[in-house]
Design a protein around this motif. Structure first.
Motif, PDB file in Angstrom:
ATOM      1  N   MET A   1     -43.779 134.275  -4.950  1.00  0.00           N
ATOM      2  CA  MET A   1     -42.574 134.384  -4.042  1.00  0.00           C
ATOM      3  C   MET A   1     -44.009 134.283  -2.720  1.00  0.00           C
ATOM      4  SD  MET A   1     -40.640 137.430  -1.979  1.00  0.00           S
ATOM      5  CE  MET A   1     -39.600 136.971  -3.366  1.00  0.00           C
ATOM      6  N   LYS A   2     -42.861 133.608  -2.347  1.00  0.00           N
ATOM      7  CA  LYS A   2     -43.801 133.051  -0.612  1.00  0.00           C
ATOM      8  C   LYS A   2     -42.961 132.840   0.418  1.00  0.00           C
ATOM      9  CE  LYS A   2     -45.185 128.940  -2.467  1.00  0.00           C
ATOM     10  NZ  LYS A   2     -45.867 128.119  -2.201  1.00  0.00           N
TER      11      LYS A   2
ATOM     12  N   TRP B   1     -43.608 148.637   3.208  1.00  0.00           N
ATOM     13  CA  TRP B   1     -42.395 147.336   2.980  1.00  0.00           C
ATOM     14  C   TRP B   1     -42.543 146.296   2.790  1.00  0.00           C
ATOM     15  CZ3 TRP B   1     -40.678 144.884   7.783  1.00  0.00           C
ATOM     16  CH2 TRP B   1     -39.537 144.134   7.770  1.00  0.00           C
ATOM     17  N   GLY B   2     -44.235 145.985   3.345  1.00  0.00           N
ATOM     18  CA  GLY B   2     -44.269 144.492   3.002  1.00  0.00           C
ATOM     19  C   GLY B   2     -43.933 144.524   0.983  1.00  0.00           C
TER      20      GLY B   2
ATOM     21  N   ALA C   1     -42.129 142.054  -0.999  1.00  0.00           N
ATOM     22  CA  ALA C   1     -42.236 141.579  -2.127  1.00  0.00           C
ATOM     23  C   ALA C   1     -42.245 141.125  -3.210  1.00  0.00           C
ATOM     24  CB  ALA C   1     -44.099 140.985  -2.226  1.00  0.00           C
ATOM     25  N   GLY C   2     -41.403 142.906  -3.296  1.00  0.00           N
ATOM     26  CA  GLY C   2     -40.858 142.984  -4.986  1.00  0.00           C
ATOM     27  C   GLY C   2     -39.680 142.668  -5.441  1.00  0.00           C
TER      28      GLY C   2
ATOM     29  N   GLU D   1     -50.133 142.478  -2.567  1.00  0.00           N
ATOM     30  CA  GLU D   1     -50.480 143.565  -3.563  1.00  0.00           C
ATOM     31  C   GLU D   1     -49.148 143.087  -4.405  1.00  0.00           C
ATOM     32  OE1 GLU D   1     -52.150 147.649  -2.188  1.00  0.00           O
ATOM     33  OE2 GLU D   1     -52.102 147.103  -0.689  1.00  0.00           O
ATOM     34  N   ALA D   2     -48.100 142.755  -4.122  1.00  0.00           N
ATOM     35  CA  ALA D   2     -47.154 142.416  -4.586  1.00  0.00           C
ATOM     36  C   ALA D   2     -47.531 141.511  -5.587  1.00  0.00           C
ATOM     37  CB  ALA D   2     -45.787 143.269  -4.198  1.00  0.00           C
ATOM     38  N   GLY D   3     -48.046 140.613  -5.111  1.00  0.00           N
ATOM     39  CA  GLY D   3     -48.226 139.025  -6.130  1.00  0.00           C
ATOM     40  C   GLY D   3     -47.820 138.102  -4.523  1.00  0.00           C
ATOM     41  N   ALA D   4     -47.031 138.411  -3.469  1.00  0.00           N
ATOM     42  CA  ALA D   4     -47.096 137.539  -2.916  1.00  0.00           C
ATOM     43  C   ALA D   4     -47.764 136.444  -2.373  1.00  0.00           C
ATOM     44  CB  ALA D   4     -46.035 138.550  -1.563  1.00  0.00           C
TER      45      ALA D   4
END
Length: 158
Positions: free
Chosen positions: A1-2, A152-153, A157-158, A27-30
């Motif tokens: 995800m971007k 929330w971020g 991203a999740g 942290e969620a990989g974005a």
């Protein structure tokens, strides 16, 4: 995800929220890129989600008048911010935009609400996001708000 984040901040509170949102999303990989609203590109491409954040001034987005008031309180302010960025941005091609703000209370208005309305009028697919609370003079984030922004971020991203 971007994810892209356009942020306007004077006392550093809204920028601190944006940084916490970005940290949670990472942290969620974005992959996250941030811009100050006064220098943000008018055309943002290659992002799955854009977040737009600003402090609440006089119940809405900062304006030239409210920036002058902030400057009288001793903070450096740019000539433009989120309001002007929305007016000049090419945002109709972005898949999803979320707005966020910093504010004193639930009853002090919302820059996020104002930004969401302006973005919708400009043709964006937008949802009003979170409001994060400040207190004191000079204003600072209330305890726990940076962590709430990080969470929330991660959720976005999740």
């Amino acid at each position: 995800m971007k994810i892209g984040i356009v942020v306007e901040s004077y006392w550093k509170n809204t920028a601190q929220v944006a940084a916490a949102i970005a940290a949670g999303a990472r942290e969620a990989g974005a992959d996250v890129e941030m811009w100050d609203a006064a220098a943000a590109p008018s055309r943002i491409v290659g992002k799955d989600i854009l977040l737009v954040g600003a402090p609440t001034h006089s119940m809405r987005l900062p304006s030239k008048s409210s920036r002058r008031t902030a400057a009288k309180r001793g903070v450096a302010v740019p000539e433009s911010g989120v309001r002007e960025w929305i007016d000049s941005a090419e945002i109709s091609s972005l898949p999803m935009i979320f707005t966020f703000d910093t504010r004193v209370s639930l009853h002090s208005g919302s820059a996020a609400k104002d930004a969401a309305k302006r973005l919708k009028r400009a043709g964006a697919h937008v949802e009003q996001g979170e409001g994060f609370f400040i207190e004191g003079e000079p204003p600072v984030l209330k305890d726990g708000e940076a962590e709430r922004a990080r969470q929330w971020g991660m959720q976005i991203a999740g």
